[in-house]
Design a protein around this motif. Sequence first.
Motif, PDB file in Angstrom:
ATOM      1  N   LEU A   1       0.812  -1.215   0.000  1.00  0.00           N
ATOM      2  CA  LEU A   1       0.000   0.000   0.000  1.00  0.00           C
ATOM      3  C   LEU A   1       0.848   1.270   0.000  1.00  0.00           C
ATOM      4  CD1 LEU A   1      -2.702  -1.021   2.669  1.00  0.00           C
ATOM      5  CD2 LEU A   1      -2.932  -1.070   0.174  1.00  0.00           C
ATOM      6  N   ALA A   2       2.152   1.106  -0.168  1.00  0.00           N
ATOM      7  CA  ALA A   2       3.054   2.257  -0.077  1.00  0.00           C
ATOM      8  C   ALA A   2       2.726   3.332  -1.113  1.00  0.00           C
ATOM      9  CB  ALA A   2       4.502   1.795  -0.223  1.00  0.00           C
ATOM     10  N   GLY A   3       2.210   2.919  -2.267  1.00  0.00           N
ATOM     11  CA  GLY A   3       1.909   3.882  -3.330  1.00  0.00           C
ATOM     12  C   GLY A   3       0.521   4.485  -3.246  1.00  0.00           C
ATOM     13  N   LEU A   4      -0.249   4.088  -2.234  1.00  0.00           N
ATOM     14  CA  LEU A   4      -1.626   4.566  -2.094  1.00  0.00           C
ATOM     15  C   LEU A   4      -1.650   6.049  -1.742  1.00  0.00           C
ATOM     16  CD1 LEU A   4      -4.625   3.421  -1.880  1.00  0.00           C
ATOM     17  CD2 LEU A   4      -4.240   3.413   0.586  1.00  0.00           C
ATOM     18  N   LYS A   5      -2.577   6.783  -2.357  1.00  0.00           N
ATOM     19  CA  LYS A   5      -2.708   8.225  -2.073  1.00  0.00           C
ATOM     20  C   LYS A   5      -4.182   8.545  -1.803  1.00  0.00           C
ATOM     21  CE  LYS A   5      -0.688   9.788  -5.856  1.00  0.00           C
ATOM     22  NZ  LYS A   5      -0.057  10.789  -6.765  1.00  0.00           N
ATOM     23  N   VAL A   6      -4.452   9.033  -0.598  1.00  0.00           N
ATOM     24  CA  VAL A   6      -5.841   9.244  -0.172  1.00  0.00           C
ATOM     25  C   VAL A   6      -6.021  10.666   0.361  1.00  0.00           C
ATOM     26  CG1 VAL A   6      -7.721   8.403   1.309  1.00  0.00           C
ATOM     27  CG2 VAL A   6      -5.984   6.799   0.486  1.00  0.00           C
ATOM     28  N   GLY A   7      -7.165  11.274   0.050  1.00  0.00           N
ATOM     29  CA  GLY A   7      -7.533  12.565   0.623  1.00  0.00           C
ATOM     30  C   GLY A   7      -8.594  12.380   1.700  1.00  0.00           C
ATOM     31  N   TRP A   8      -8.530  13.201   2.736  1.00  0.00           N
ATOM     32  CA  TRP A   8      -9.477  13.096   3.860  1.00  0.00           C
ATOM     33  C   TRP A   8      -9.981  14.492   4.211  1.00  0.00           C
ATOM     34  CZ3 TRP A   8     -10.028   8.129   6.155  1.00  0.00           C
ATOM     35  CH2 TRP A   8      -9.044   7.180   5.804  1.00  0.00           C
ATOM     36  N   ASP A   9     -11.285  14.627   4.451  1.00  0.00           N
ATOM     37  CA  ASP A   9     -11.883  15.910   4.819  1.00  0.00           C
ATOM     38  C   ASP A   9     -12.676  15.744   6.114  1.00  0.00           C
ATOM     39  OD1 ASP A   9     -13.273  18.261   5.089  1.00  0.00           O
ATOM     40  OD2 ASP A   9     -14.037  18.321   3.041  1.00  0.00           O
ATOM     41  N   ALA A  10     -12.146  16.328   7.192  1.00  0.00           N
ATOM     42  CA  ALA A  10     -12.815  16.222   8.497  1.00  0.00           C
ATOM     43  C   ALA A  10     -13.881  17.304   8.679  1.00  0.00           C
ATOM     44  CB  ALA A  10     -11.798  16.305   9.626  1.00  0.00           C
ATOM     45  N   GLY A  11     -13.927  18.284   7.768  1.00  0.00           N
ATOM     46  CA  GLY A  11     -14.989  19.291   7.812  1.00  0.00           C
ATOM     47  C   GLY A  11     -15.023  20.124   9.078  1.00  0.00           C
ATOM     48  N   ASN A  12     -13.854  20.286   9.763  1.00  0.00           N
ATOM     49  CA  ASN A  12     -13.774  21.000  11.050  1.00  0.00           C
ATOM     50  C   ASN A  12     -14.626  20.349  12.137  1.00  0.00           C
ATOM     51  OD1 ASN A  12     -13.631  23.597   8.845  1.00  0.00           O
ATOM     52  ND2 ASN A  12     -12.001  23.417  10.366  1.00  0.00           N
ATOM     53  N   GLY A  13     -14.979  19.077  11.923  1.00  0.00           N
ATOM     54  CA  GLY A  13     -15.772  18.348  12.917  1.00  0.00           C
ATOM     55  C   GLY A  13     -14.904  17.681  13.972  1.00  0.00           C
ATOM     56  N   ALA A  14     -15.545  16.951  14.857  1.00  0.00           N
ATOM     57  CA  ALA A  14     -14.872  16.381  16.028  1.00  0.00           C
ATOM     58  C   ALA A  14     -13.906  15.252  15.692  1.00  0.00           C
ATOM     59  CB  ALA A  14     -15.932  15.869  17.012  1.00  0.00           C
ATOM     60  N   ALA A  15     -13.958  14.716  14.456  1.00  0.00           N
ATOM     61  CA  ALA A  15     -13.069  13.607  14.086  1.00  0.00           C
ATOM     62  C   ALA A  15     -11.656  14.074  13.742  1.00  0.00           C
ATOM     63  CB  ALA A  15     -13.660  12.839  12.903  1.00  0.00           C
ATOM     64  N   GLY A  16     -11.438  15.408  13.642  1.00  0.00           N
ATOM     65  CA  GLY A  16     -10.153  15.930  13.190  1.00  0.00           C
ATOM     66  C   GLY A  16      -8.928  15.391  13.907  1.00  0.00           C
ATOM     67  N   PRO A  17      -8.842  15.505  15.239  1.00  0.00           N
ATOM     68  CA  PRO A  17      -7.643  15.025  15.938  1.00  0.00           C
ATOM     69  C   PRO A  17      -7.402  13.518  15.758  1.00  0.00           C
ATOM     70  CG  PRO A  17      -8.911  16.505  17.342  1.00  0.00           C
ATOM     71  CD  PRO A  17      -9.761  16.232  16.139  1.00  0.00           C
ATOM     72  N   ALA A  18      -8.469  12.726  15.795  1.00  0.00           N
ATOM     73  CA  ALA A  18      -8.310  11.279  15.594  1.00  0.00           C
ATOM     74  C   ALA A  18      -7.836  10.991  14.174  1.00  0.00           C
ATOM     75  CB  ALA A  18      -9.628  10.553  15.876  1.00  0.00           C
ATOM     76  N   LEU A  19      -8.351  11.756  13.205  1.00  0.00           N
ATOM     77  CA  LEU A  19      -7.928  11.569  11.816  1.00  0.00           C
ATOM     78  C   LEU A  19      -6.444  11.869  11.656  1.00  0.00           C
ATOM     79  CD1 LEU A  19      -8.395  11.082   8.806  1.00  0.00           C
ATOM     80  CD2 LEU A  19      -9.153  13.462   8.613  1.00  0.00           C
ATOM     81  N   GLU A  20      -5.972  12.949  12.279  1.00  0.00           N
ATOM     82  CA  GLU A  20      -4.544  13.280  12.200  1.00  0.00           C
ATOM     83  C   GLU A  20      -3.686  12.145  12.763  1.00  0.00           C
ATOM     84  OE1 GLU A  20      -3.982  17.034  14.153  1.00  0.00           O
ATOM     85  OE2 GLU A  20      -4.708  18.191  12.432  1.00  0.00           O
ATOM     86  N   ALA A  21      -4.092  11.616  13.914  1.00  0.00           N
ATOM     87  CA  ALA A  21      -3.330  10.529  14.542  1.00  0.00           C
ATOM     88  C   ALA A  21      -3.384   9.250  13.695  1.00  0.00           C
ATOM     89  CB  ALA A  21      -3.882  10.252  15.942  1.00  0.00           C
ATOM     90  N   LEU A  22      -4.547   8.984  13.099  1.00  0.00           N
ATOM     91  CA  LEU A  22      -4.712   7.785  12.278  1.00  0.00           C
ATOM     92  C   LEU A  22      -3.900   7.886  10.990  1.00  0.00           C
ATOM     93  CD1 LEU A  22      -6.197   5.096  11.570  1.00  0.00           C
ATOM     94  CD2 LEU A  22      -8.028   6.508  10.590  1.00  0.00           C
ATOM     95  N   ALA A  23      -4.018   9.001  10.294  1.00  0.00           N
ATOM     96  CA  ALA A  23      -3.341   9.160   8.998  1.00  0.00           C
ATOM     97  C   ALA A  23      -1.825   9.057   9.149  1.00  0.00           C
ATOM     98  CB  ALA A  23      -3.727  10.496   8.369  1.00  0.00           C
ATOM     99  N   ALA A  24      -1.316   9.500  10.298  1.00  0.00           N
ATOM    100  CA  ALA A  24       0.127   9.424  10.542  1.00  0.00           C
ATOM    101  C   ALA A  24       0.611   7.974  10.628  1.00  0.00           C
ATOM    102  CB  ALA A  24       0.468  10.173  11.831  1.00  0.00           C
ATOM    103  N   ARG A  25      -0.294   7.068  10.914  1.00  0.00           N
ATOM    104  CA  ARG A  25       0.060   5.646  11.086  1.00  0.00           C
ATOM    105  C   ARG A  25      -0.287   4.775   9.877  1.00  0.00           C
ATOM    106  NH1 ARG A  25      -0.190   3.811  16.256  1.00  0.00           N
ATOM    107  NH2 ARG A  25       0.653   1.889  15.340  1.00  0.00           N
ATOM    108  N   LEU A  26      -1.083   5.315   8.937  1.00  0.00           N
ATOM    109  CA  LEU A  26      -1.516   4.510   7.795  1.00  0.00           C
ATOM    110  C   LEU A  26      -0.429   4.442   6.730  1.00  0.00           C
ATOM    111  CD1 LEU A  26      -5.178   5.845   7.329  1.00  0.00           C
ATOM    112  CD2 LEU A  26      -4.536   3.516   8.021  1.00  0.00           C
TER     113      LEU A  26
END
Length: 475
Positions: free
Chosen positions: A172-197
Amino acid sequence: MTHQFDPTVLREYDIRGIIGETLGPDDARAIGRGFGSLLREAGGRTVAVGYDGRVSSPMLEHALVEGLTASGCDVVRIGMGATPMLYYAEASSEQIQGGIQITGSHNPPNYNGFKMVFQGRPFFGADIQKLGKLAAAGQWLDGAGTVTTRDILGEYVERMLEGLAGIDTAALAGLKVGWDAGNGAAGPALEALAARLPGEHHLLFTEVDGHFPNHHPDPTVEANLADLRALVADKNLDFGVAFDGDGDRIGAIDGEGRVIWGDQLLMIYAEDLLTNGGEKGANATIIADVKASRALFDHVAAHGGKPLMWKTGHSLIKSKMKETGSPLAGEMSGHVFFADTYYGFDDALYAGVRLIAASARLGKSVTELKSAMPNMLNTPEMRFQVDESRKFAAIAEVSERLTTNPGPDVEEVNATDGVRVNTKDGWWLLRASNTQDVLVARAESETEEGLERLLASIDEQLALSGLERGESVGH
């Protein structure tokens, strides 16, 4: 002490109101008193409490905790975060028997509300009405509970990463994904998750802001996906994922910017589960709500699953999953429930991880999976005002007419939730909203002419009940 709620706030699936008009701290305190009393009577004692990023949420949280502890419940405060983090706190700990998230979900910034889970099951319908009765009578238990704080973000992210179990992450090293948290409550968890994916991840609007300055956080409205679509095009990404305000509903677009609607996402998840899910996937019952495309139900059957159409509403779907042992369910609104190797609650961050996993296991890009879907013509969800006293009666009249005198075009009438009618042109749906004074209509066909005939059938049935399909209203 007694308390009267505004009659509009105790709803079918949750509690929701306008801050300073129909909802305030006294309501939150009464909810805590009632929920705490019911939990103690059922043998529980400990409640997890979380809240979203709205400006009014900390105030409501403070009052809610007061109410819970005054009823003798111990409170575990998990702080600001996505609704699924609260669900996770409750589901992953035997020491916690209830959970309450303060959230206005995808409603405008001046709204707020409460989503609840009670001893592992959804708390809705008659449960919520019971809170009103207890408050009006002041029939609350008294006590002095404790309050502790727990940071669960780290373990929650670790648990989500298990959604990639068994997949060669190097691939999955070549995978490229965009994420939009919409300024909602998922933002901090998304940042922590994306750093590990694995792969490359581009994030939009992860800063929590209850005013939602960039766009409204409802990923089922196509206009709200414009920023994500631009990001995917600009960076040439494989696909994009968006969340609602509290992170329990997912939206997605493929690499070409096409929206992948809730039922289409479920097609991808179902194919993965039925093909690669081992014992849990074989012949599995997959549940979707009555608004979902016929293509989804056909797709589940074609891959050896048992498609089950059920009522709209995340609490109703969760309850049906428990009853049937279904490992996967979803709604057009973007609620997706995984109970195969997860807990069965709706979690948009986990659904994003599972979209990566499904694409990898099926050996096809998300764009290829979307392209393989049949090209159905759907109306958007049409919602129009009908008086509260009339909406259910009108649906009953339509159902009665079509059952007793269906006419030559009608092949099947399904009354699971409103009226869903199959004809040679496709299908149409009329149902009464459980939460607003509106009727909801939808139709799907393979041709424009077929769609016109289906809409004419809806209009004919409405006219026979003295109604018309007026201007569409929002959620």
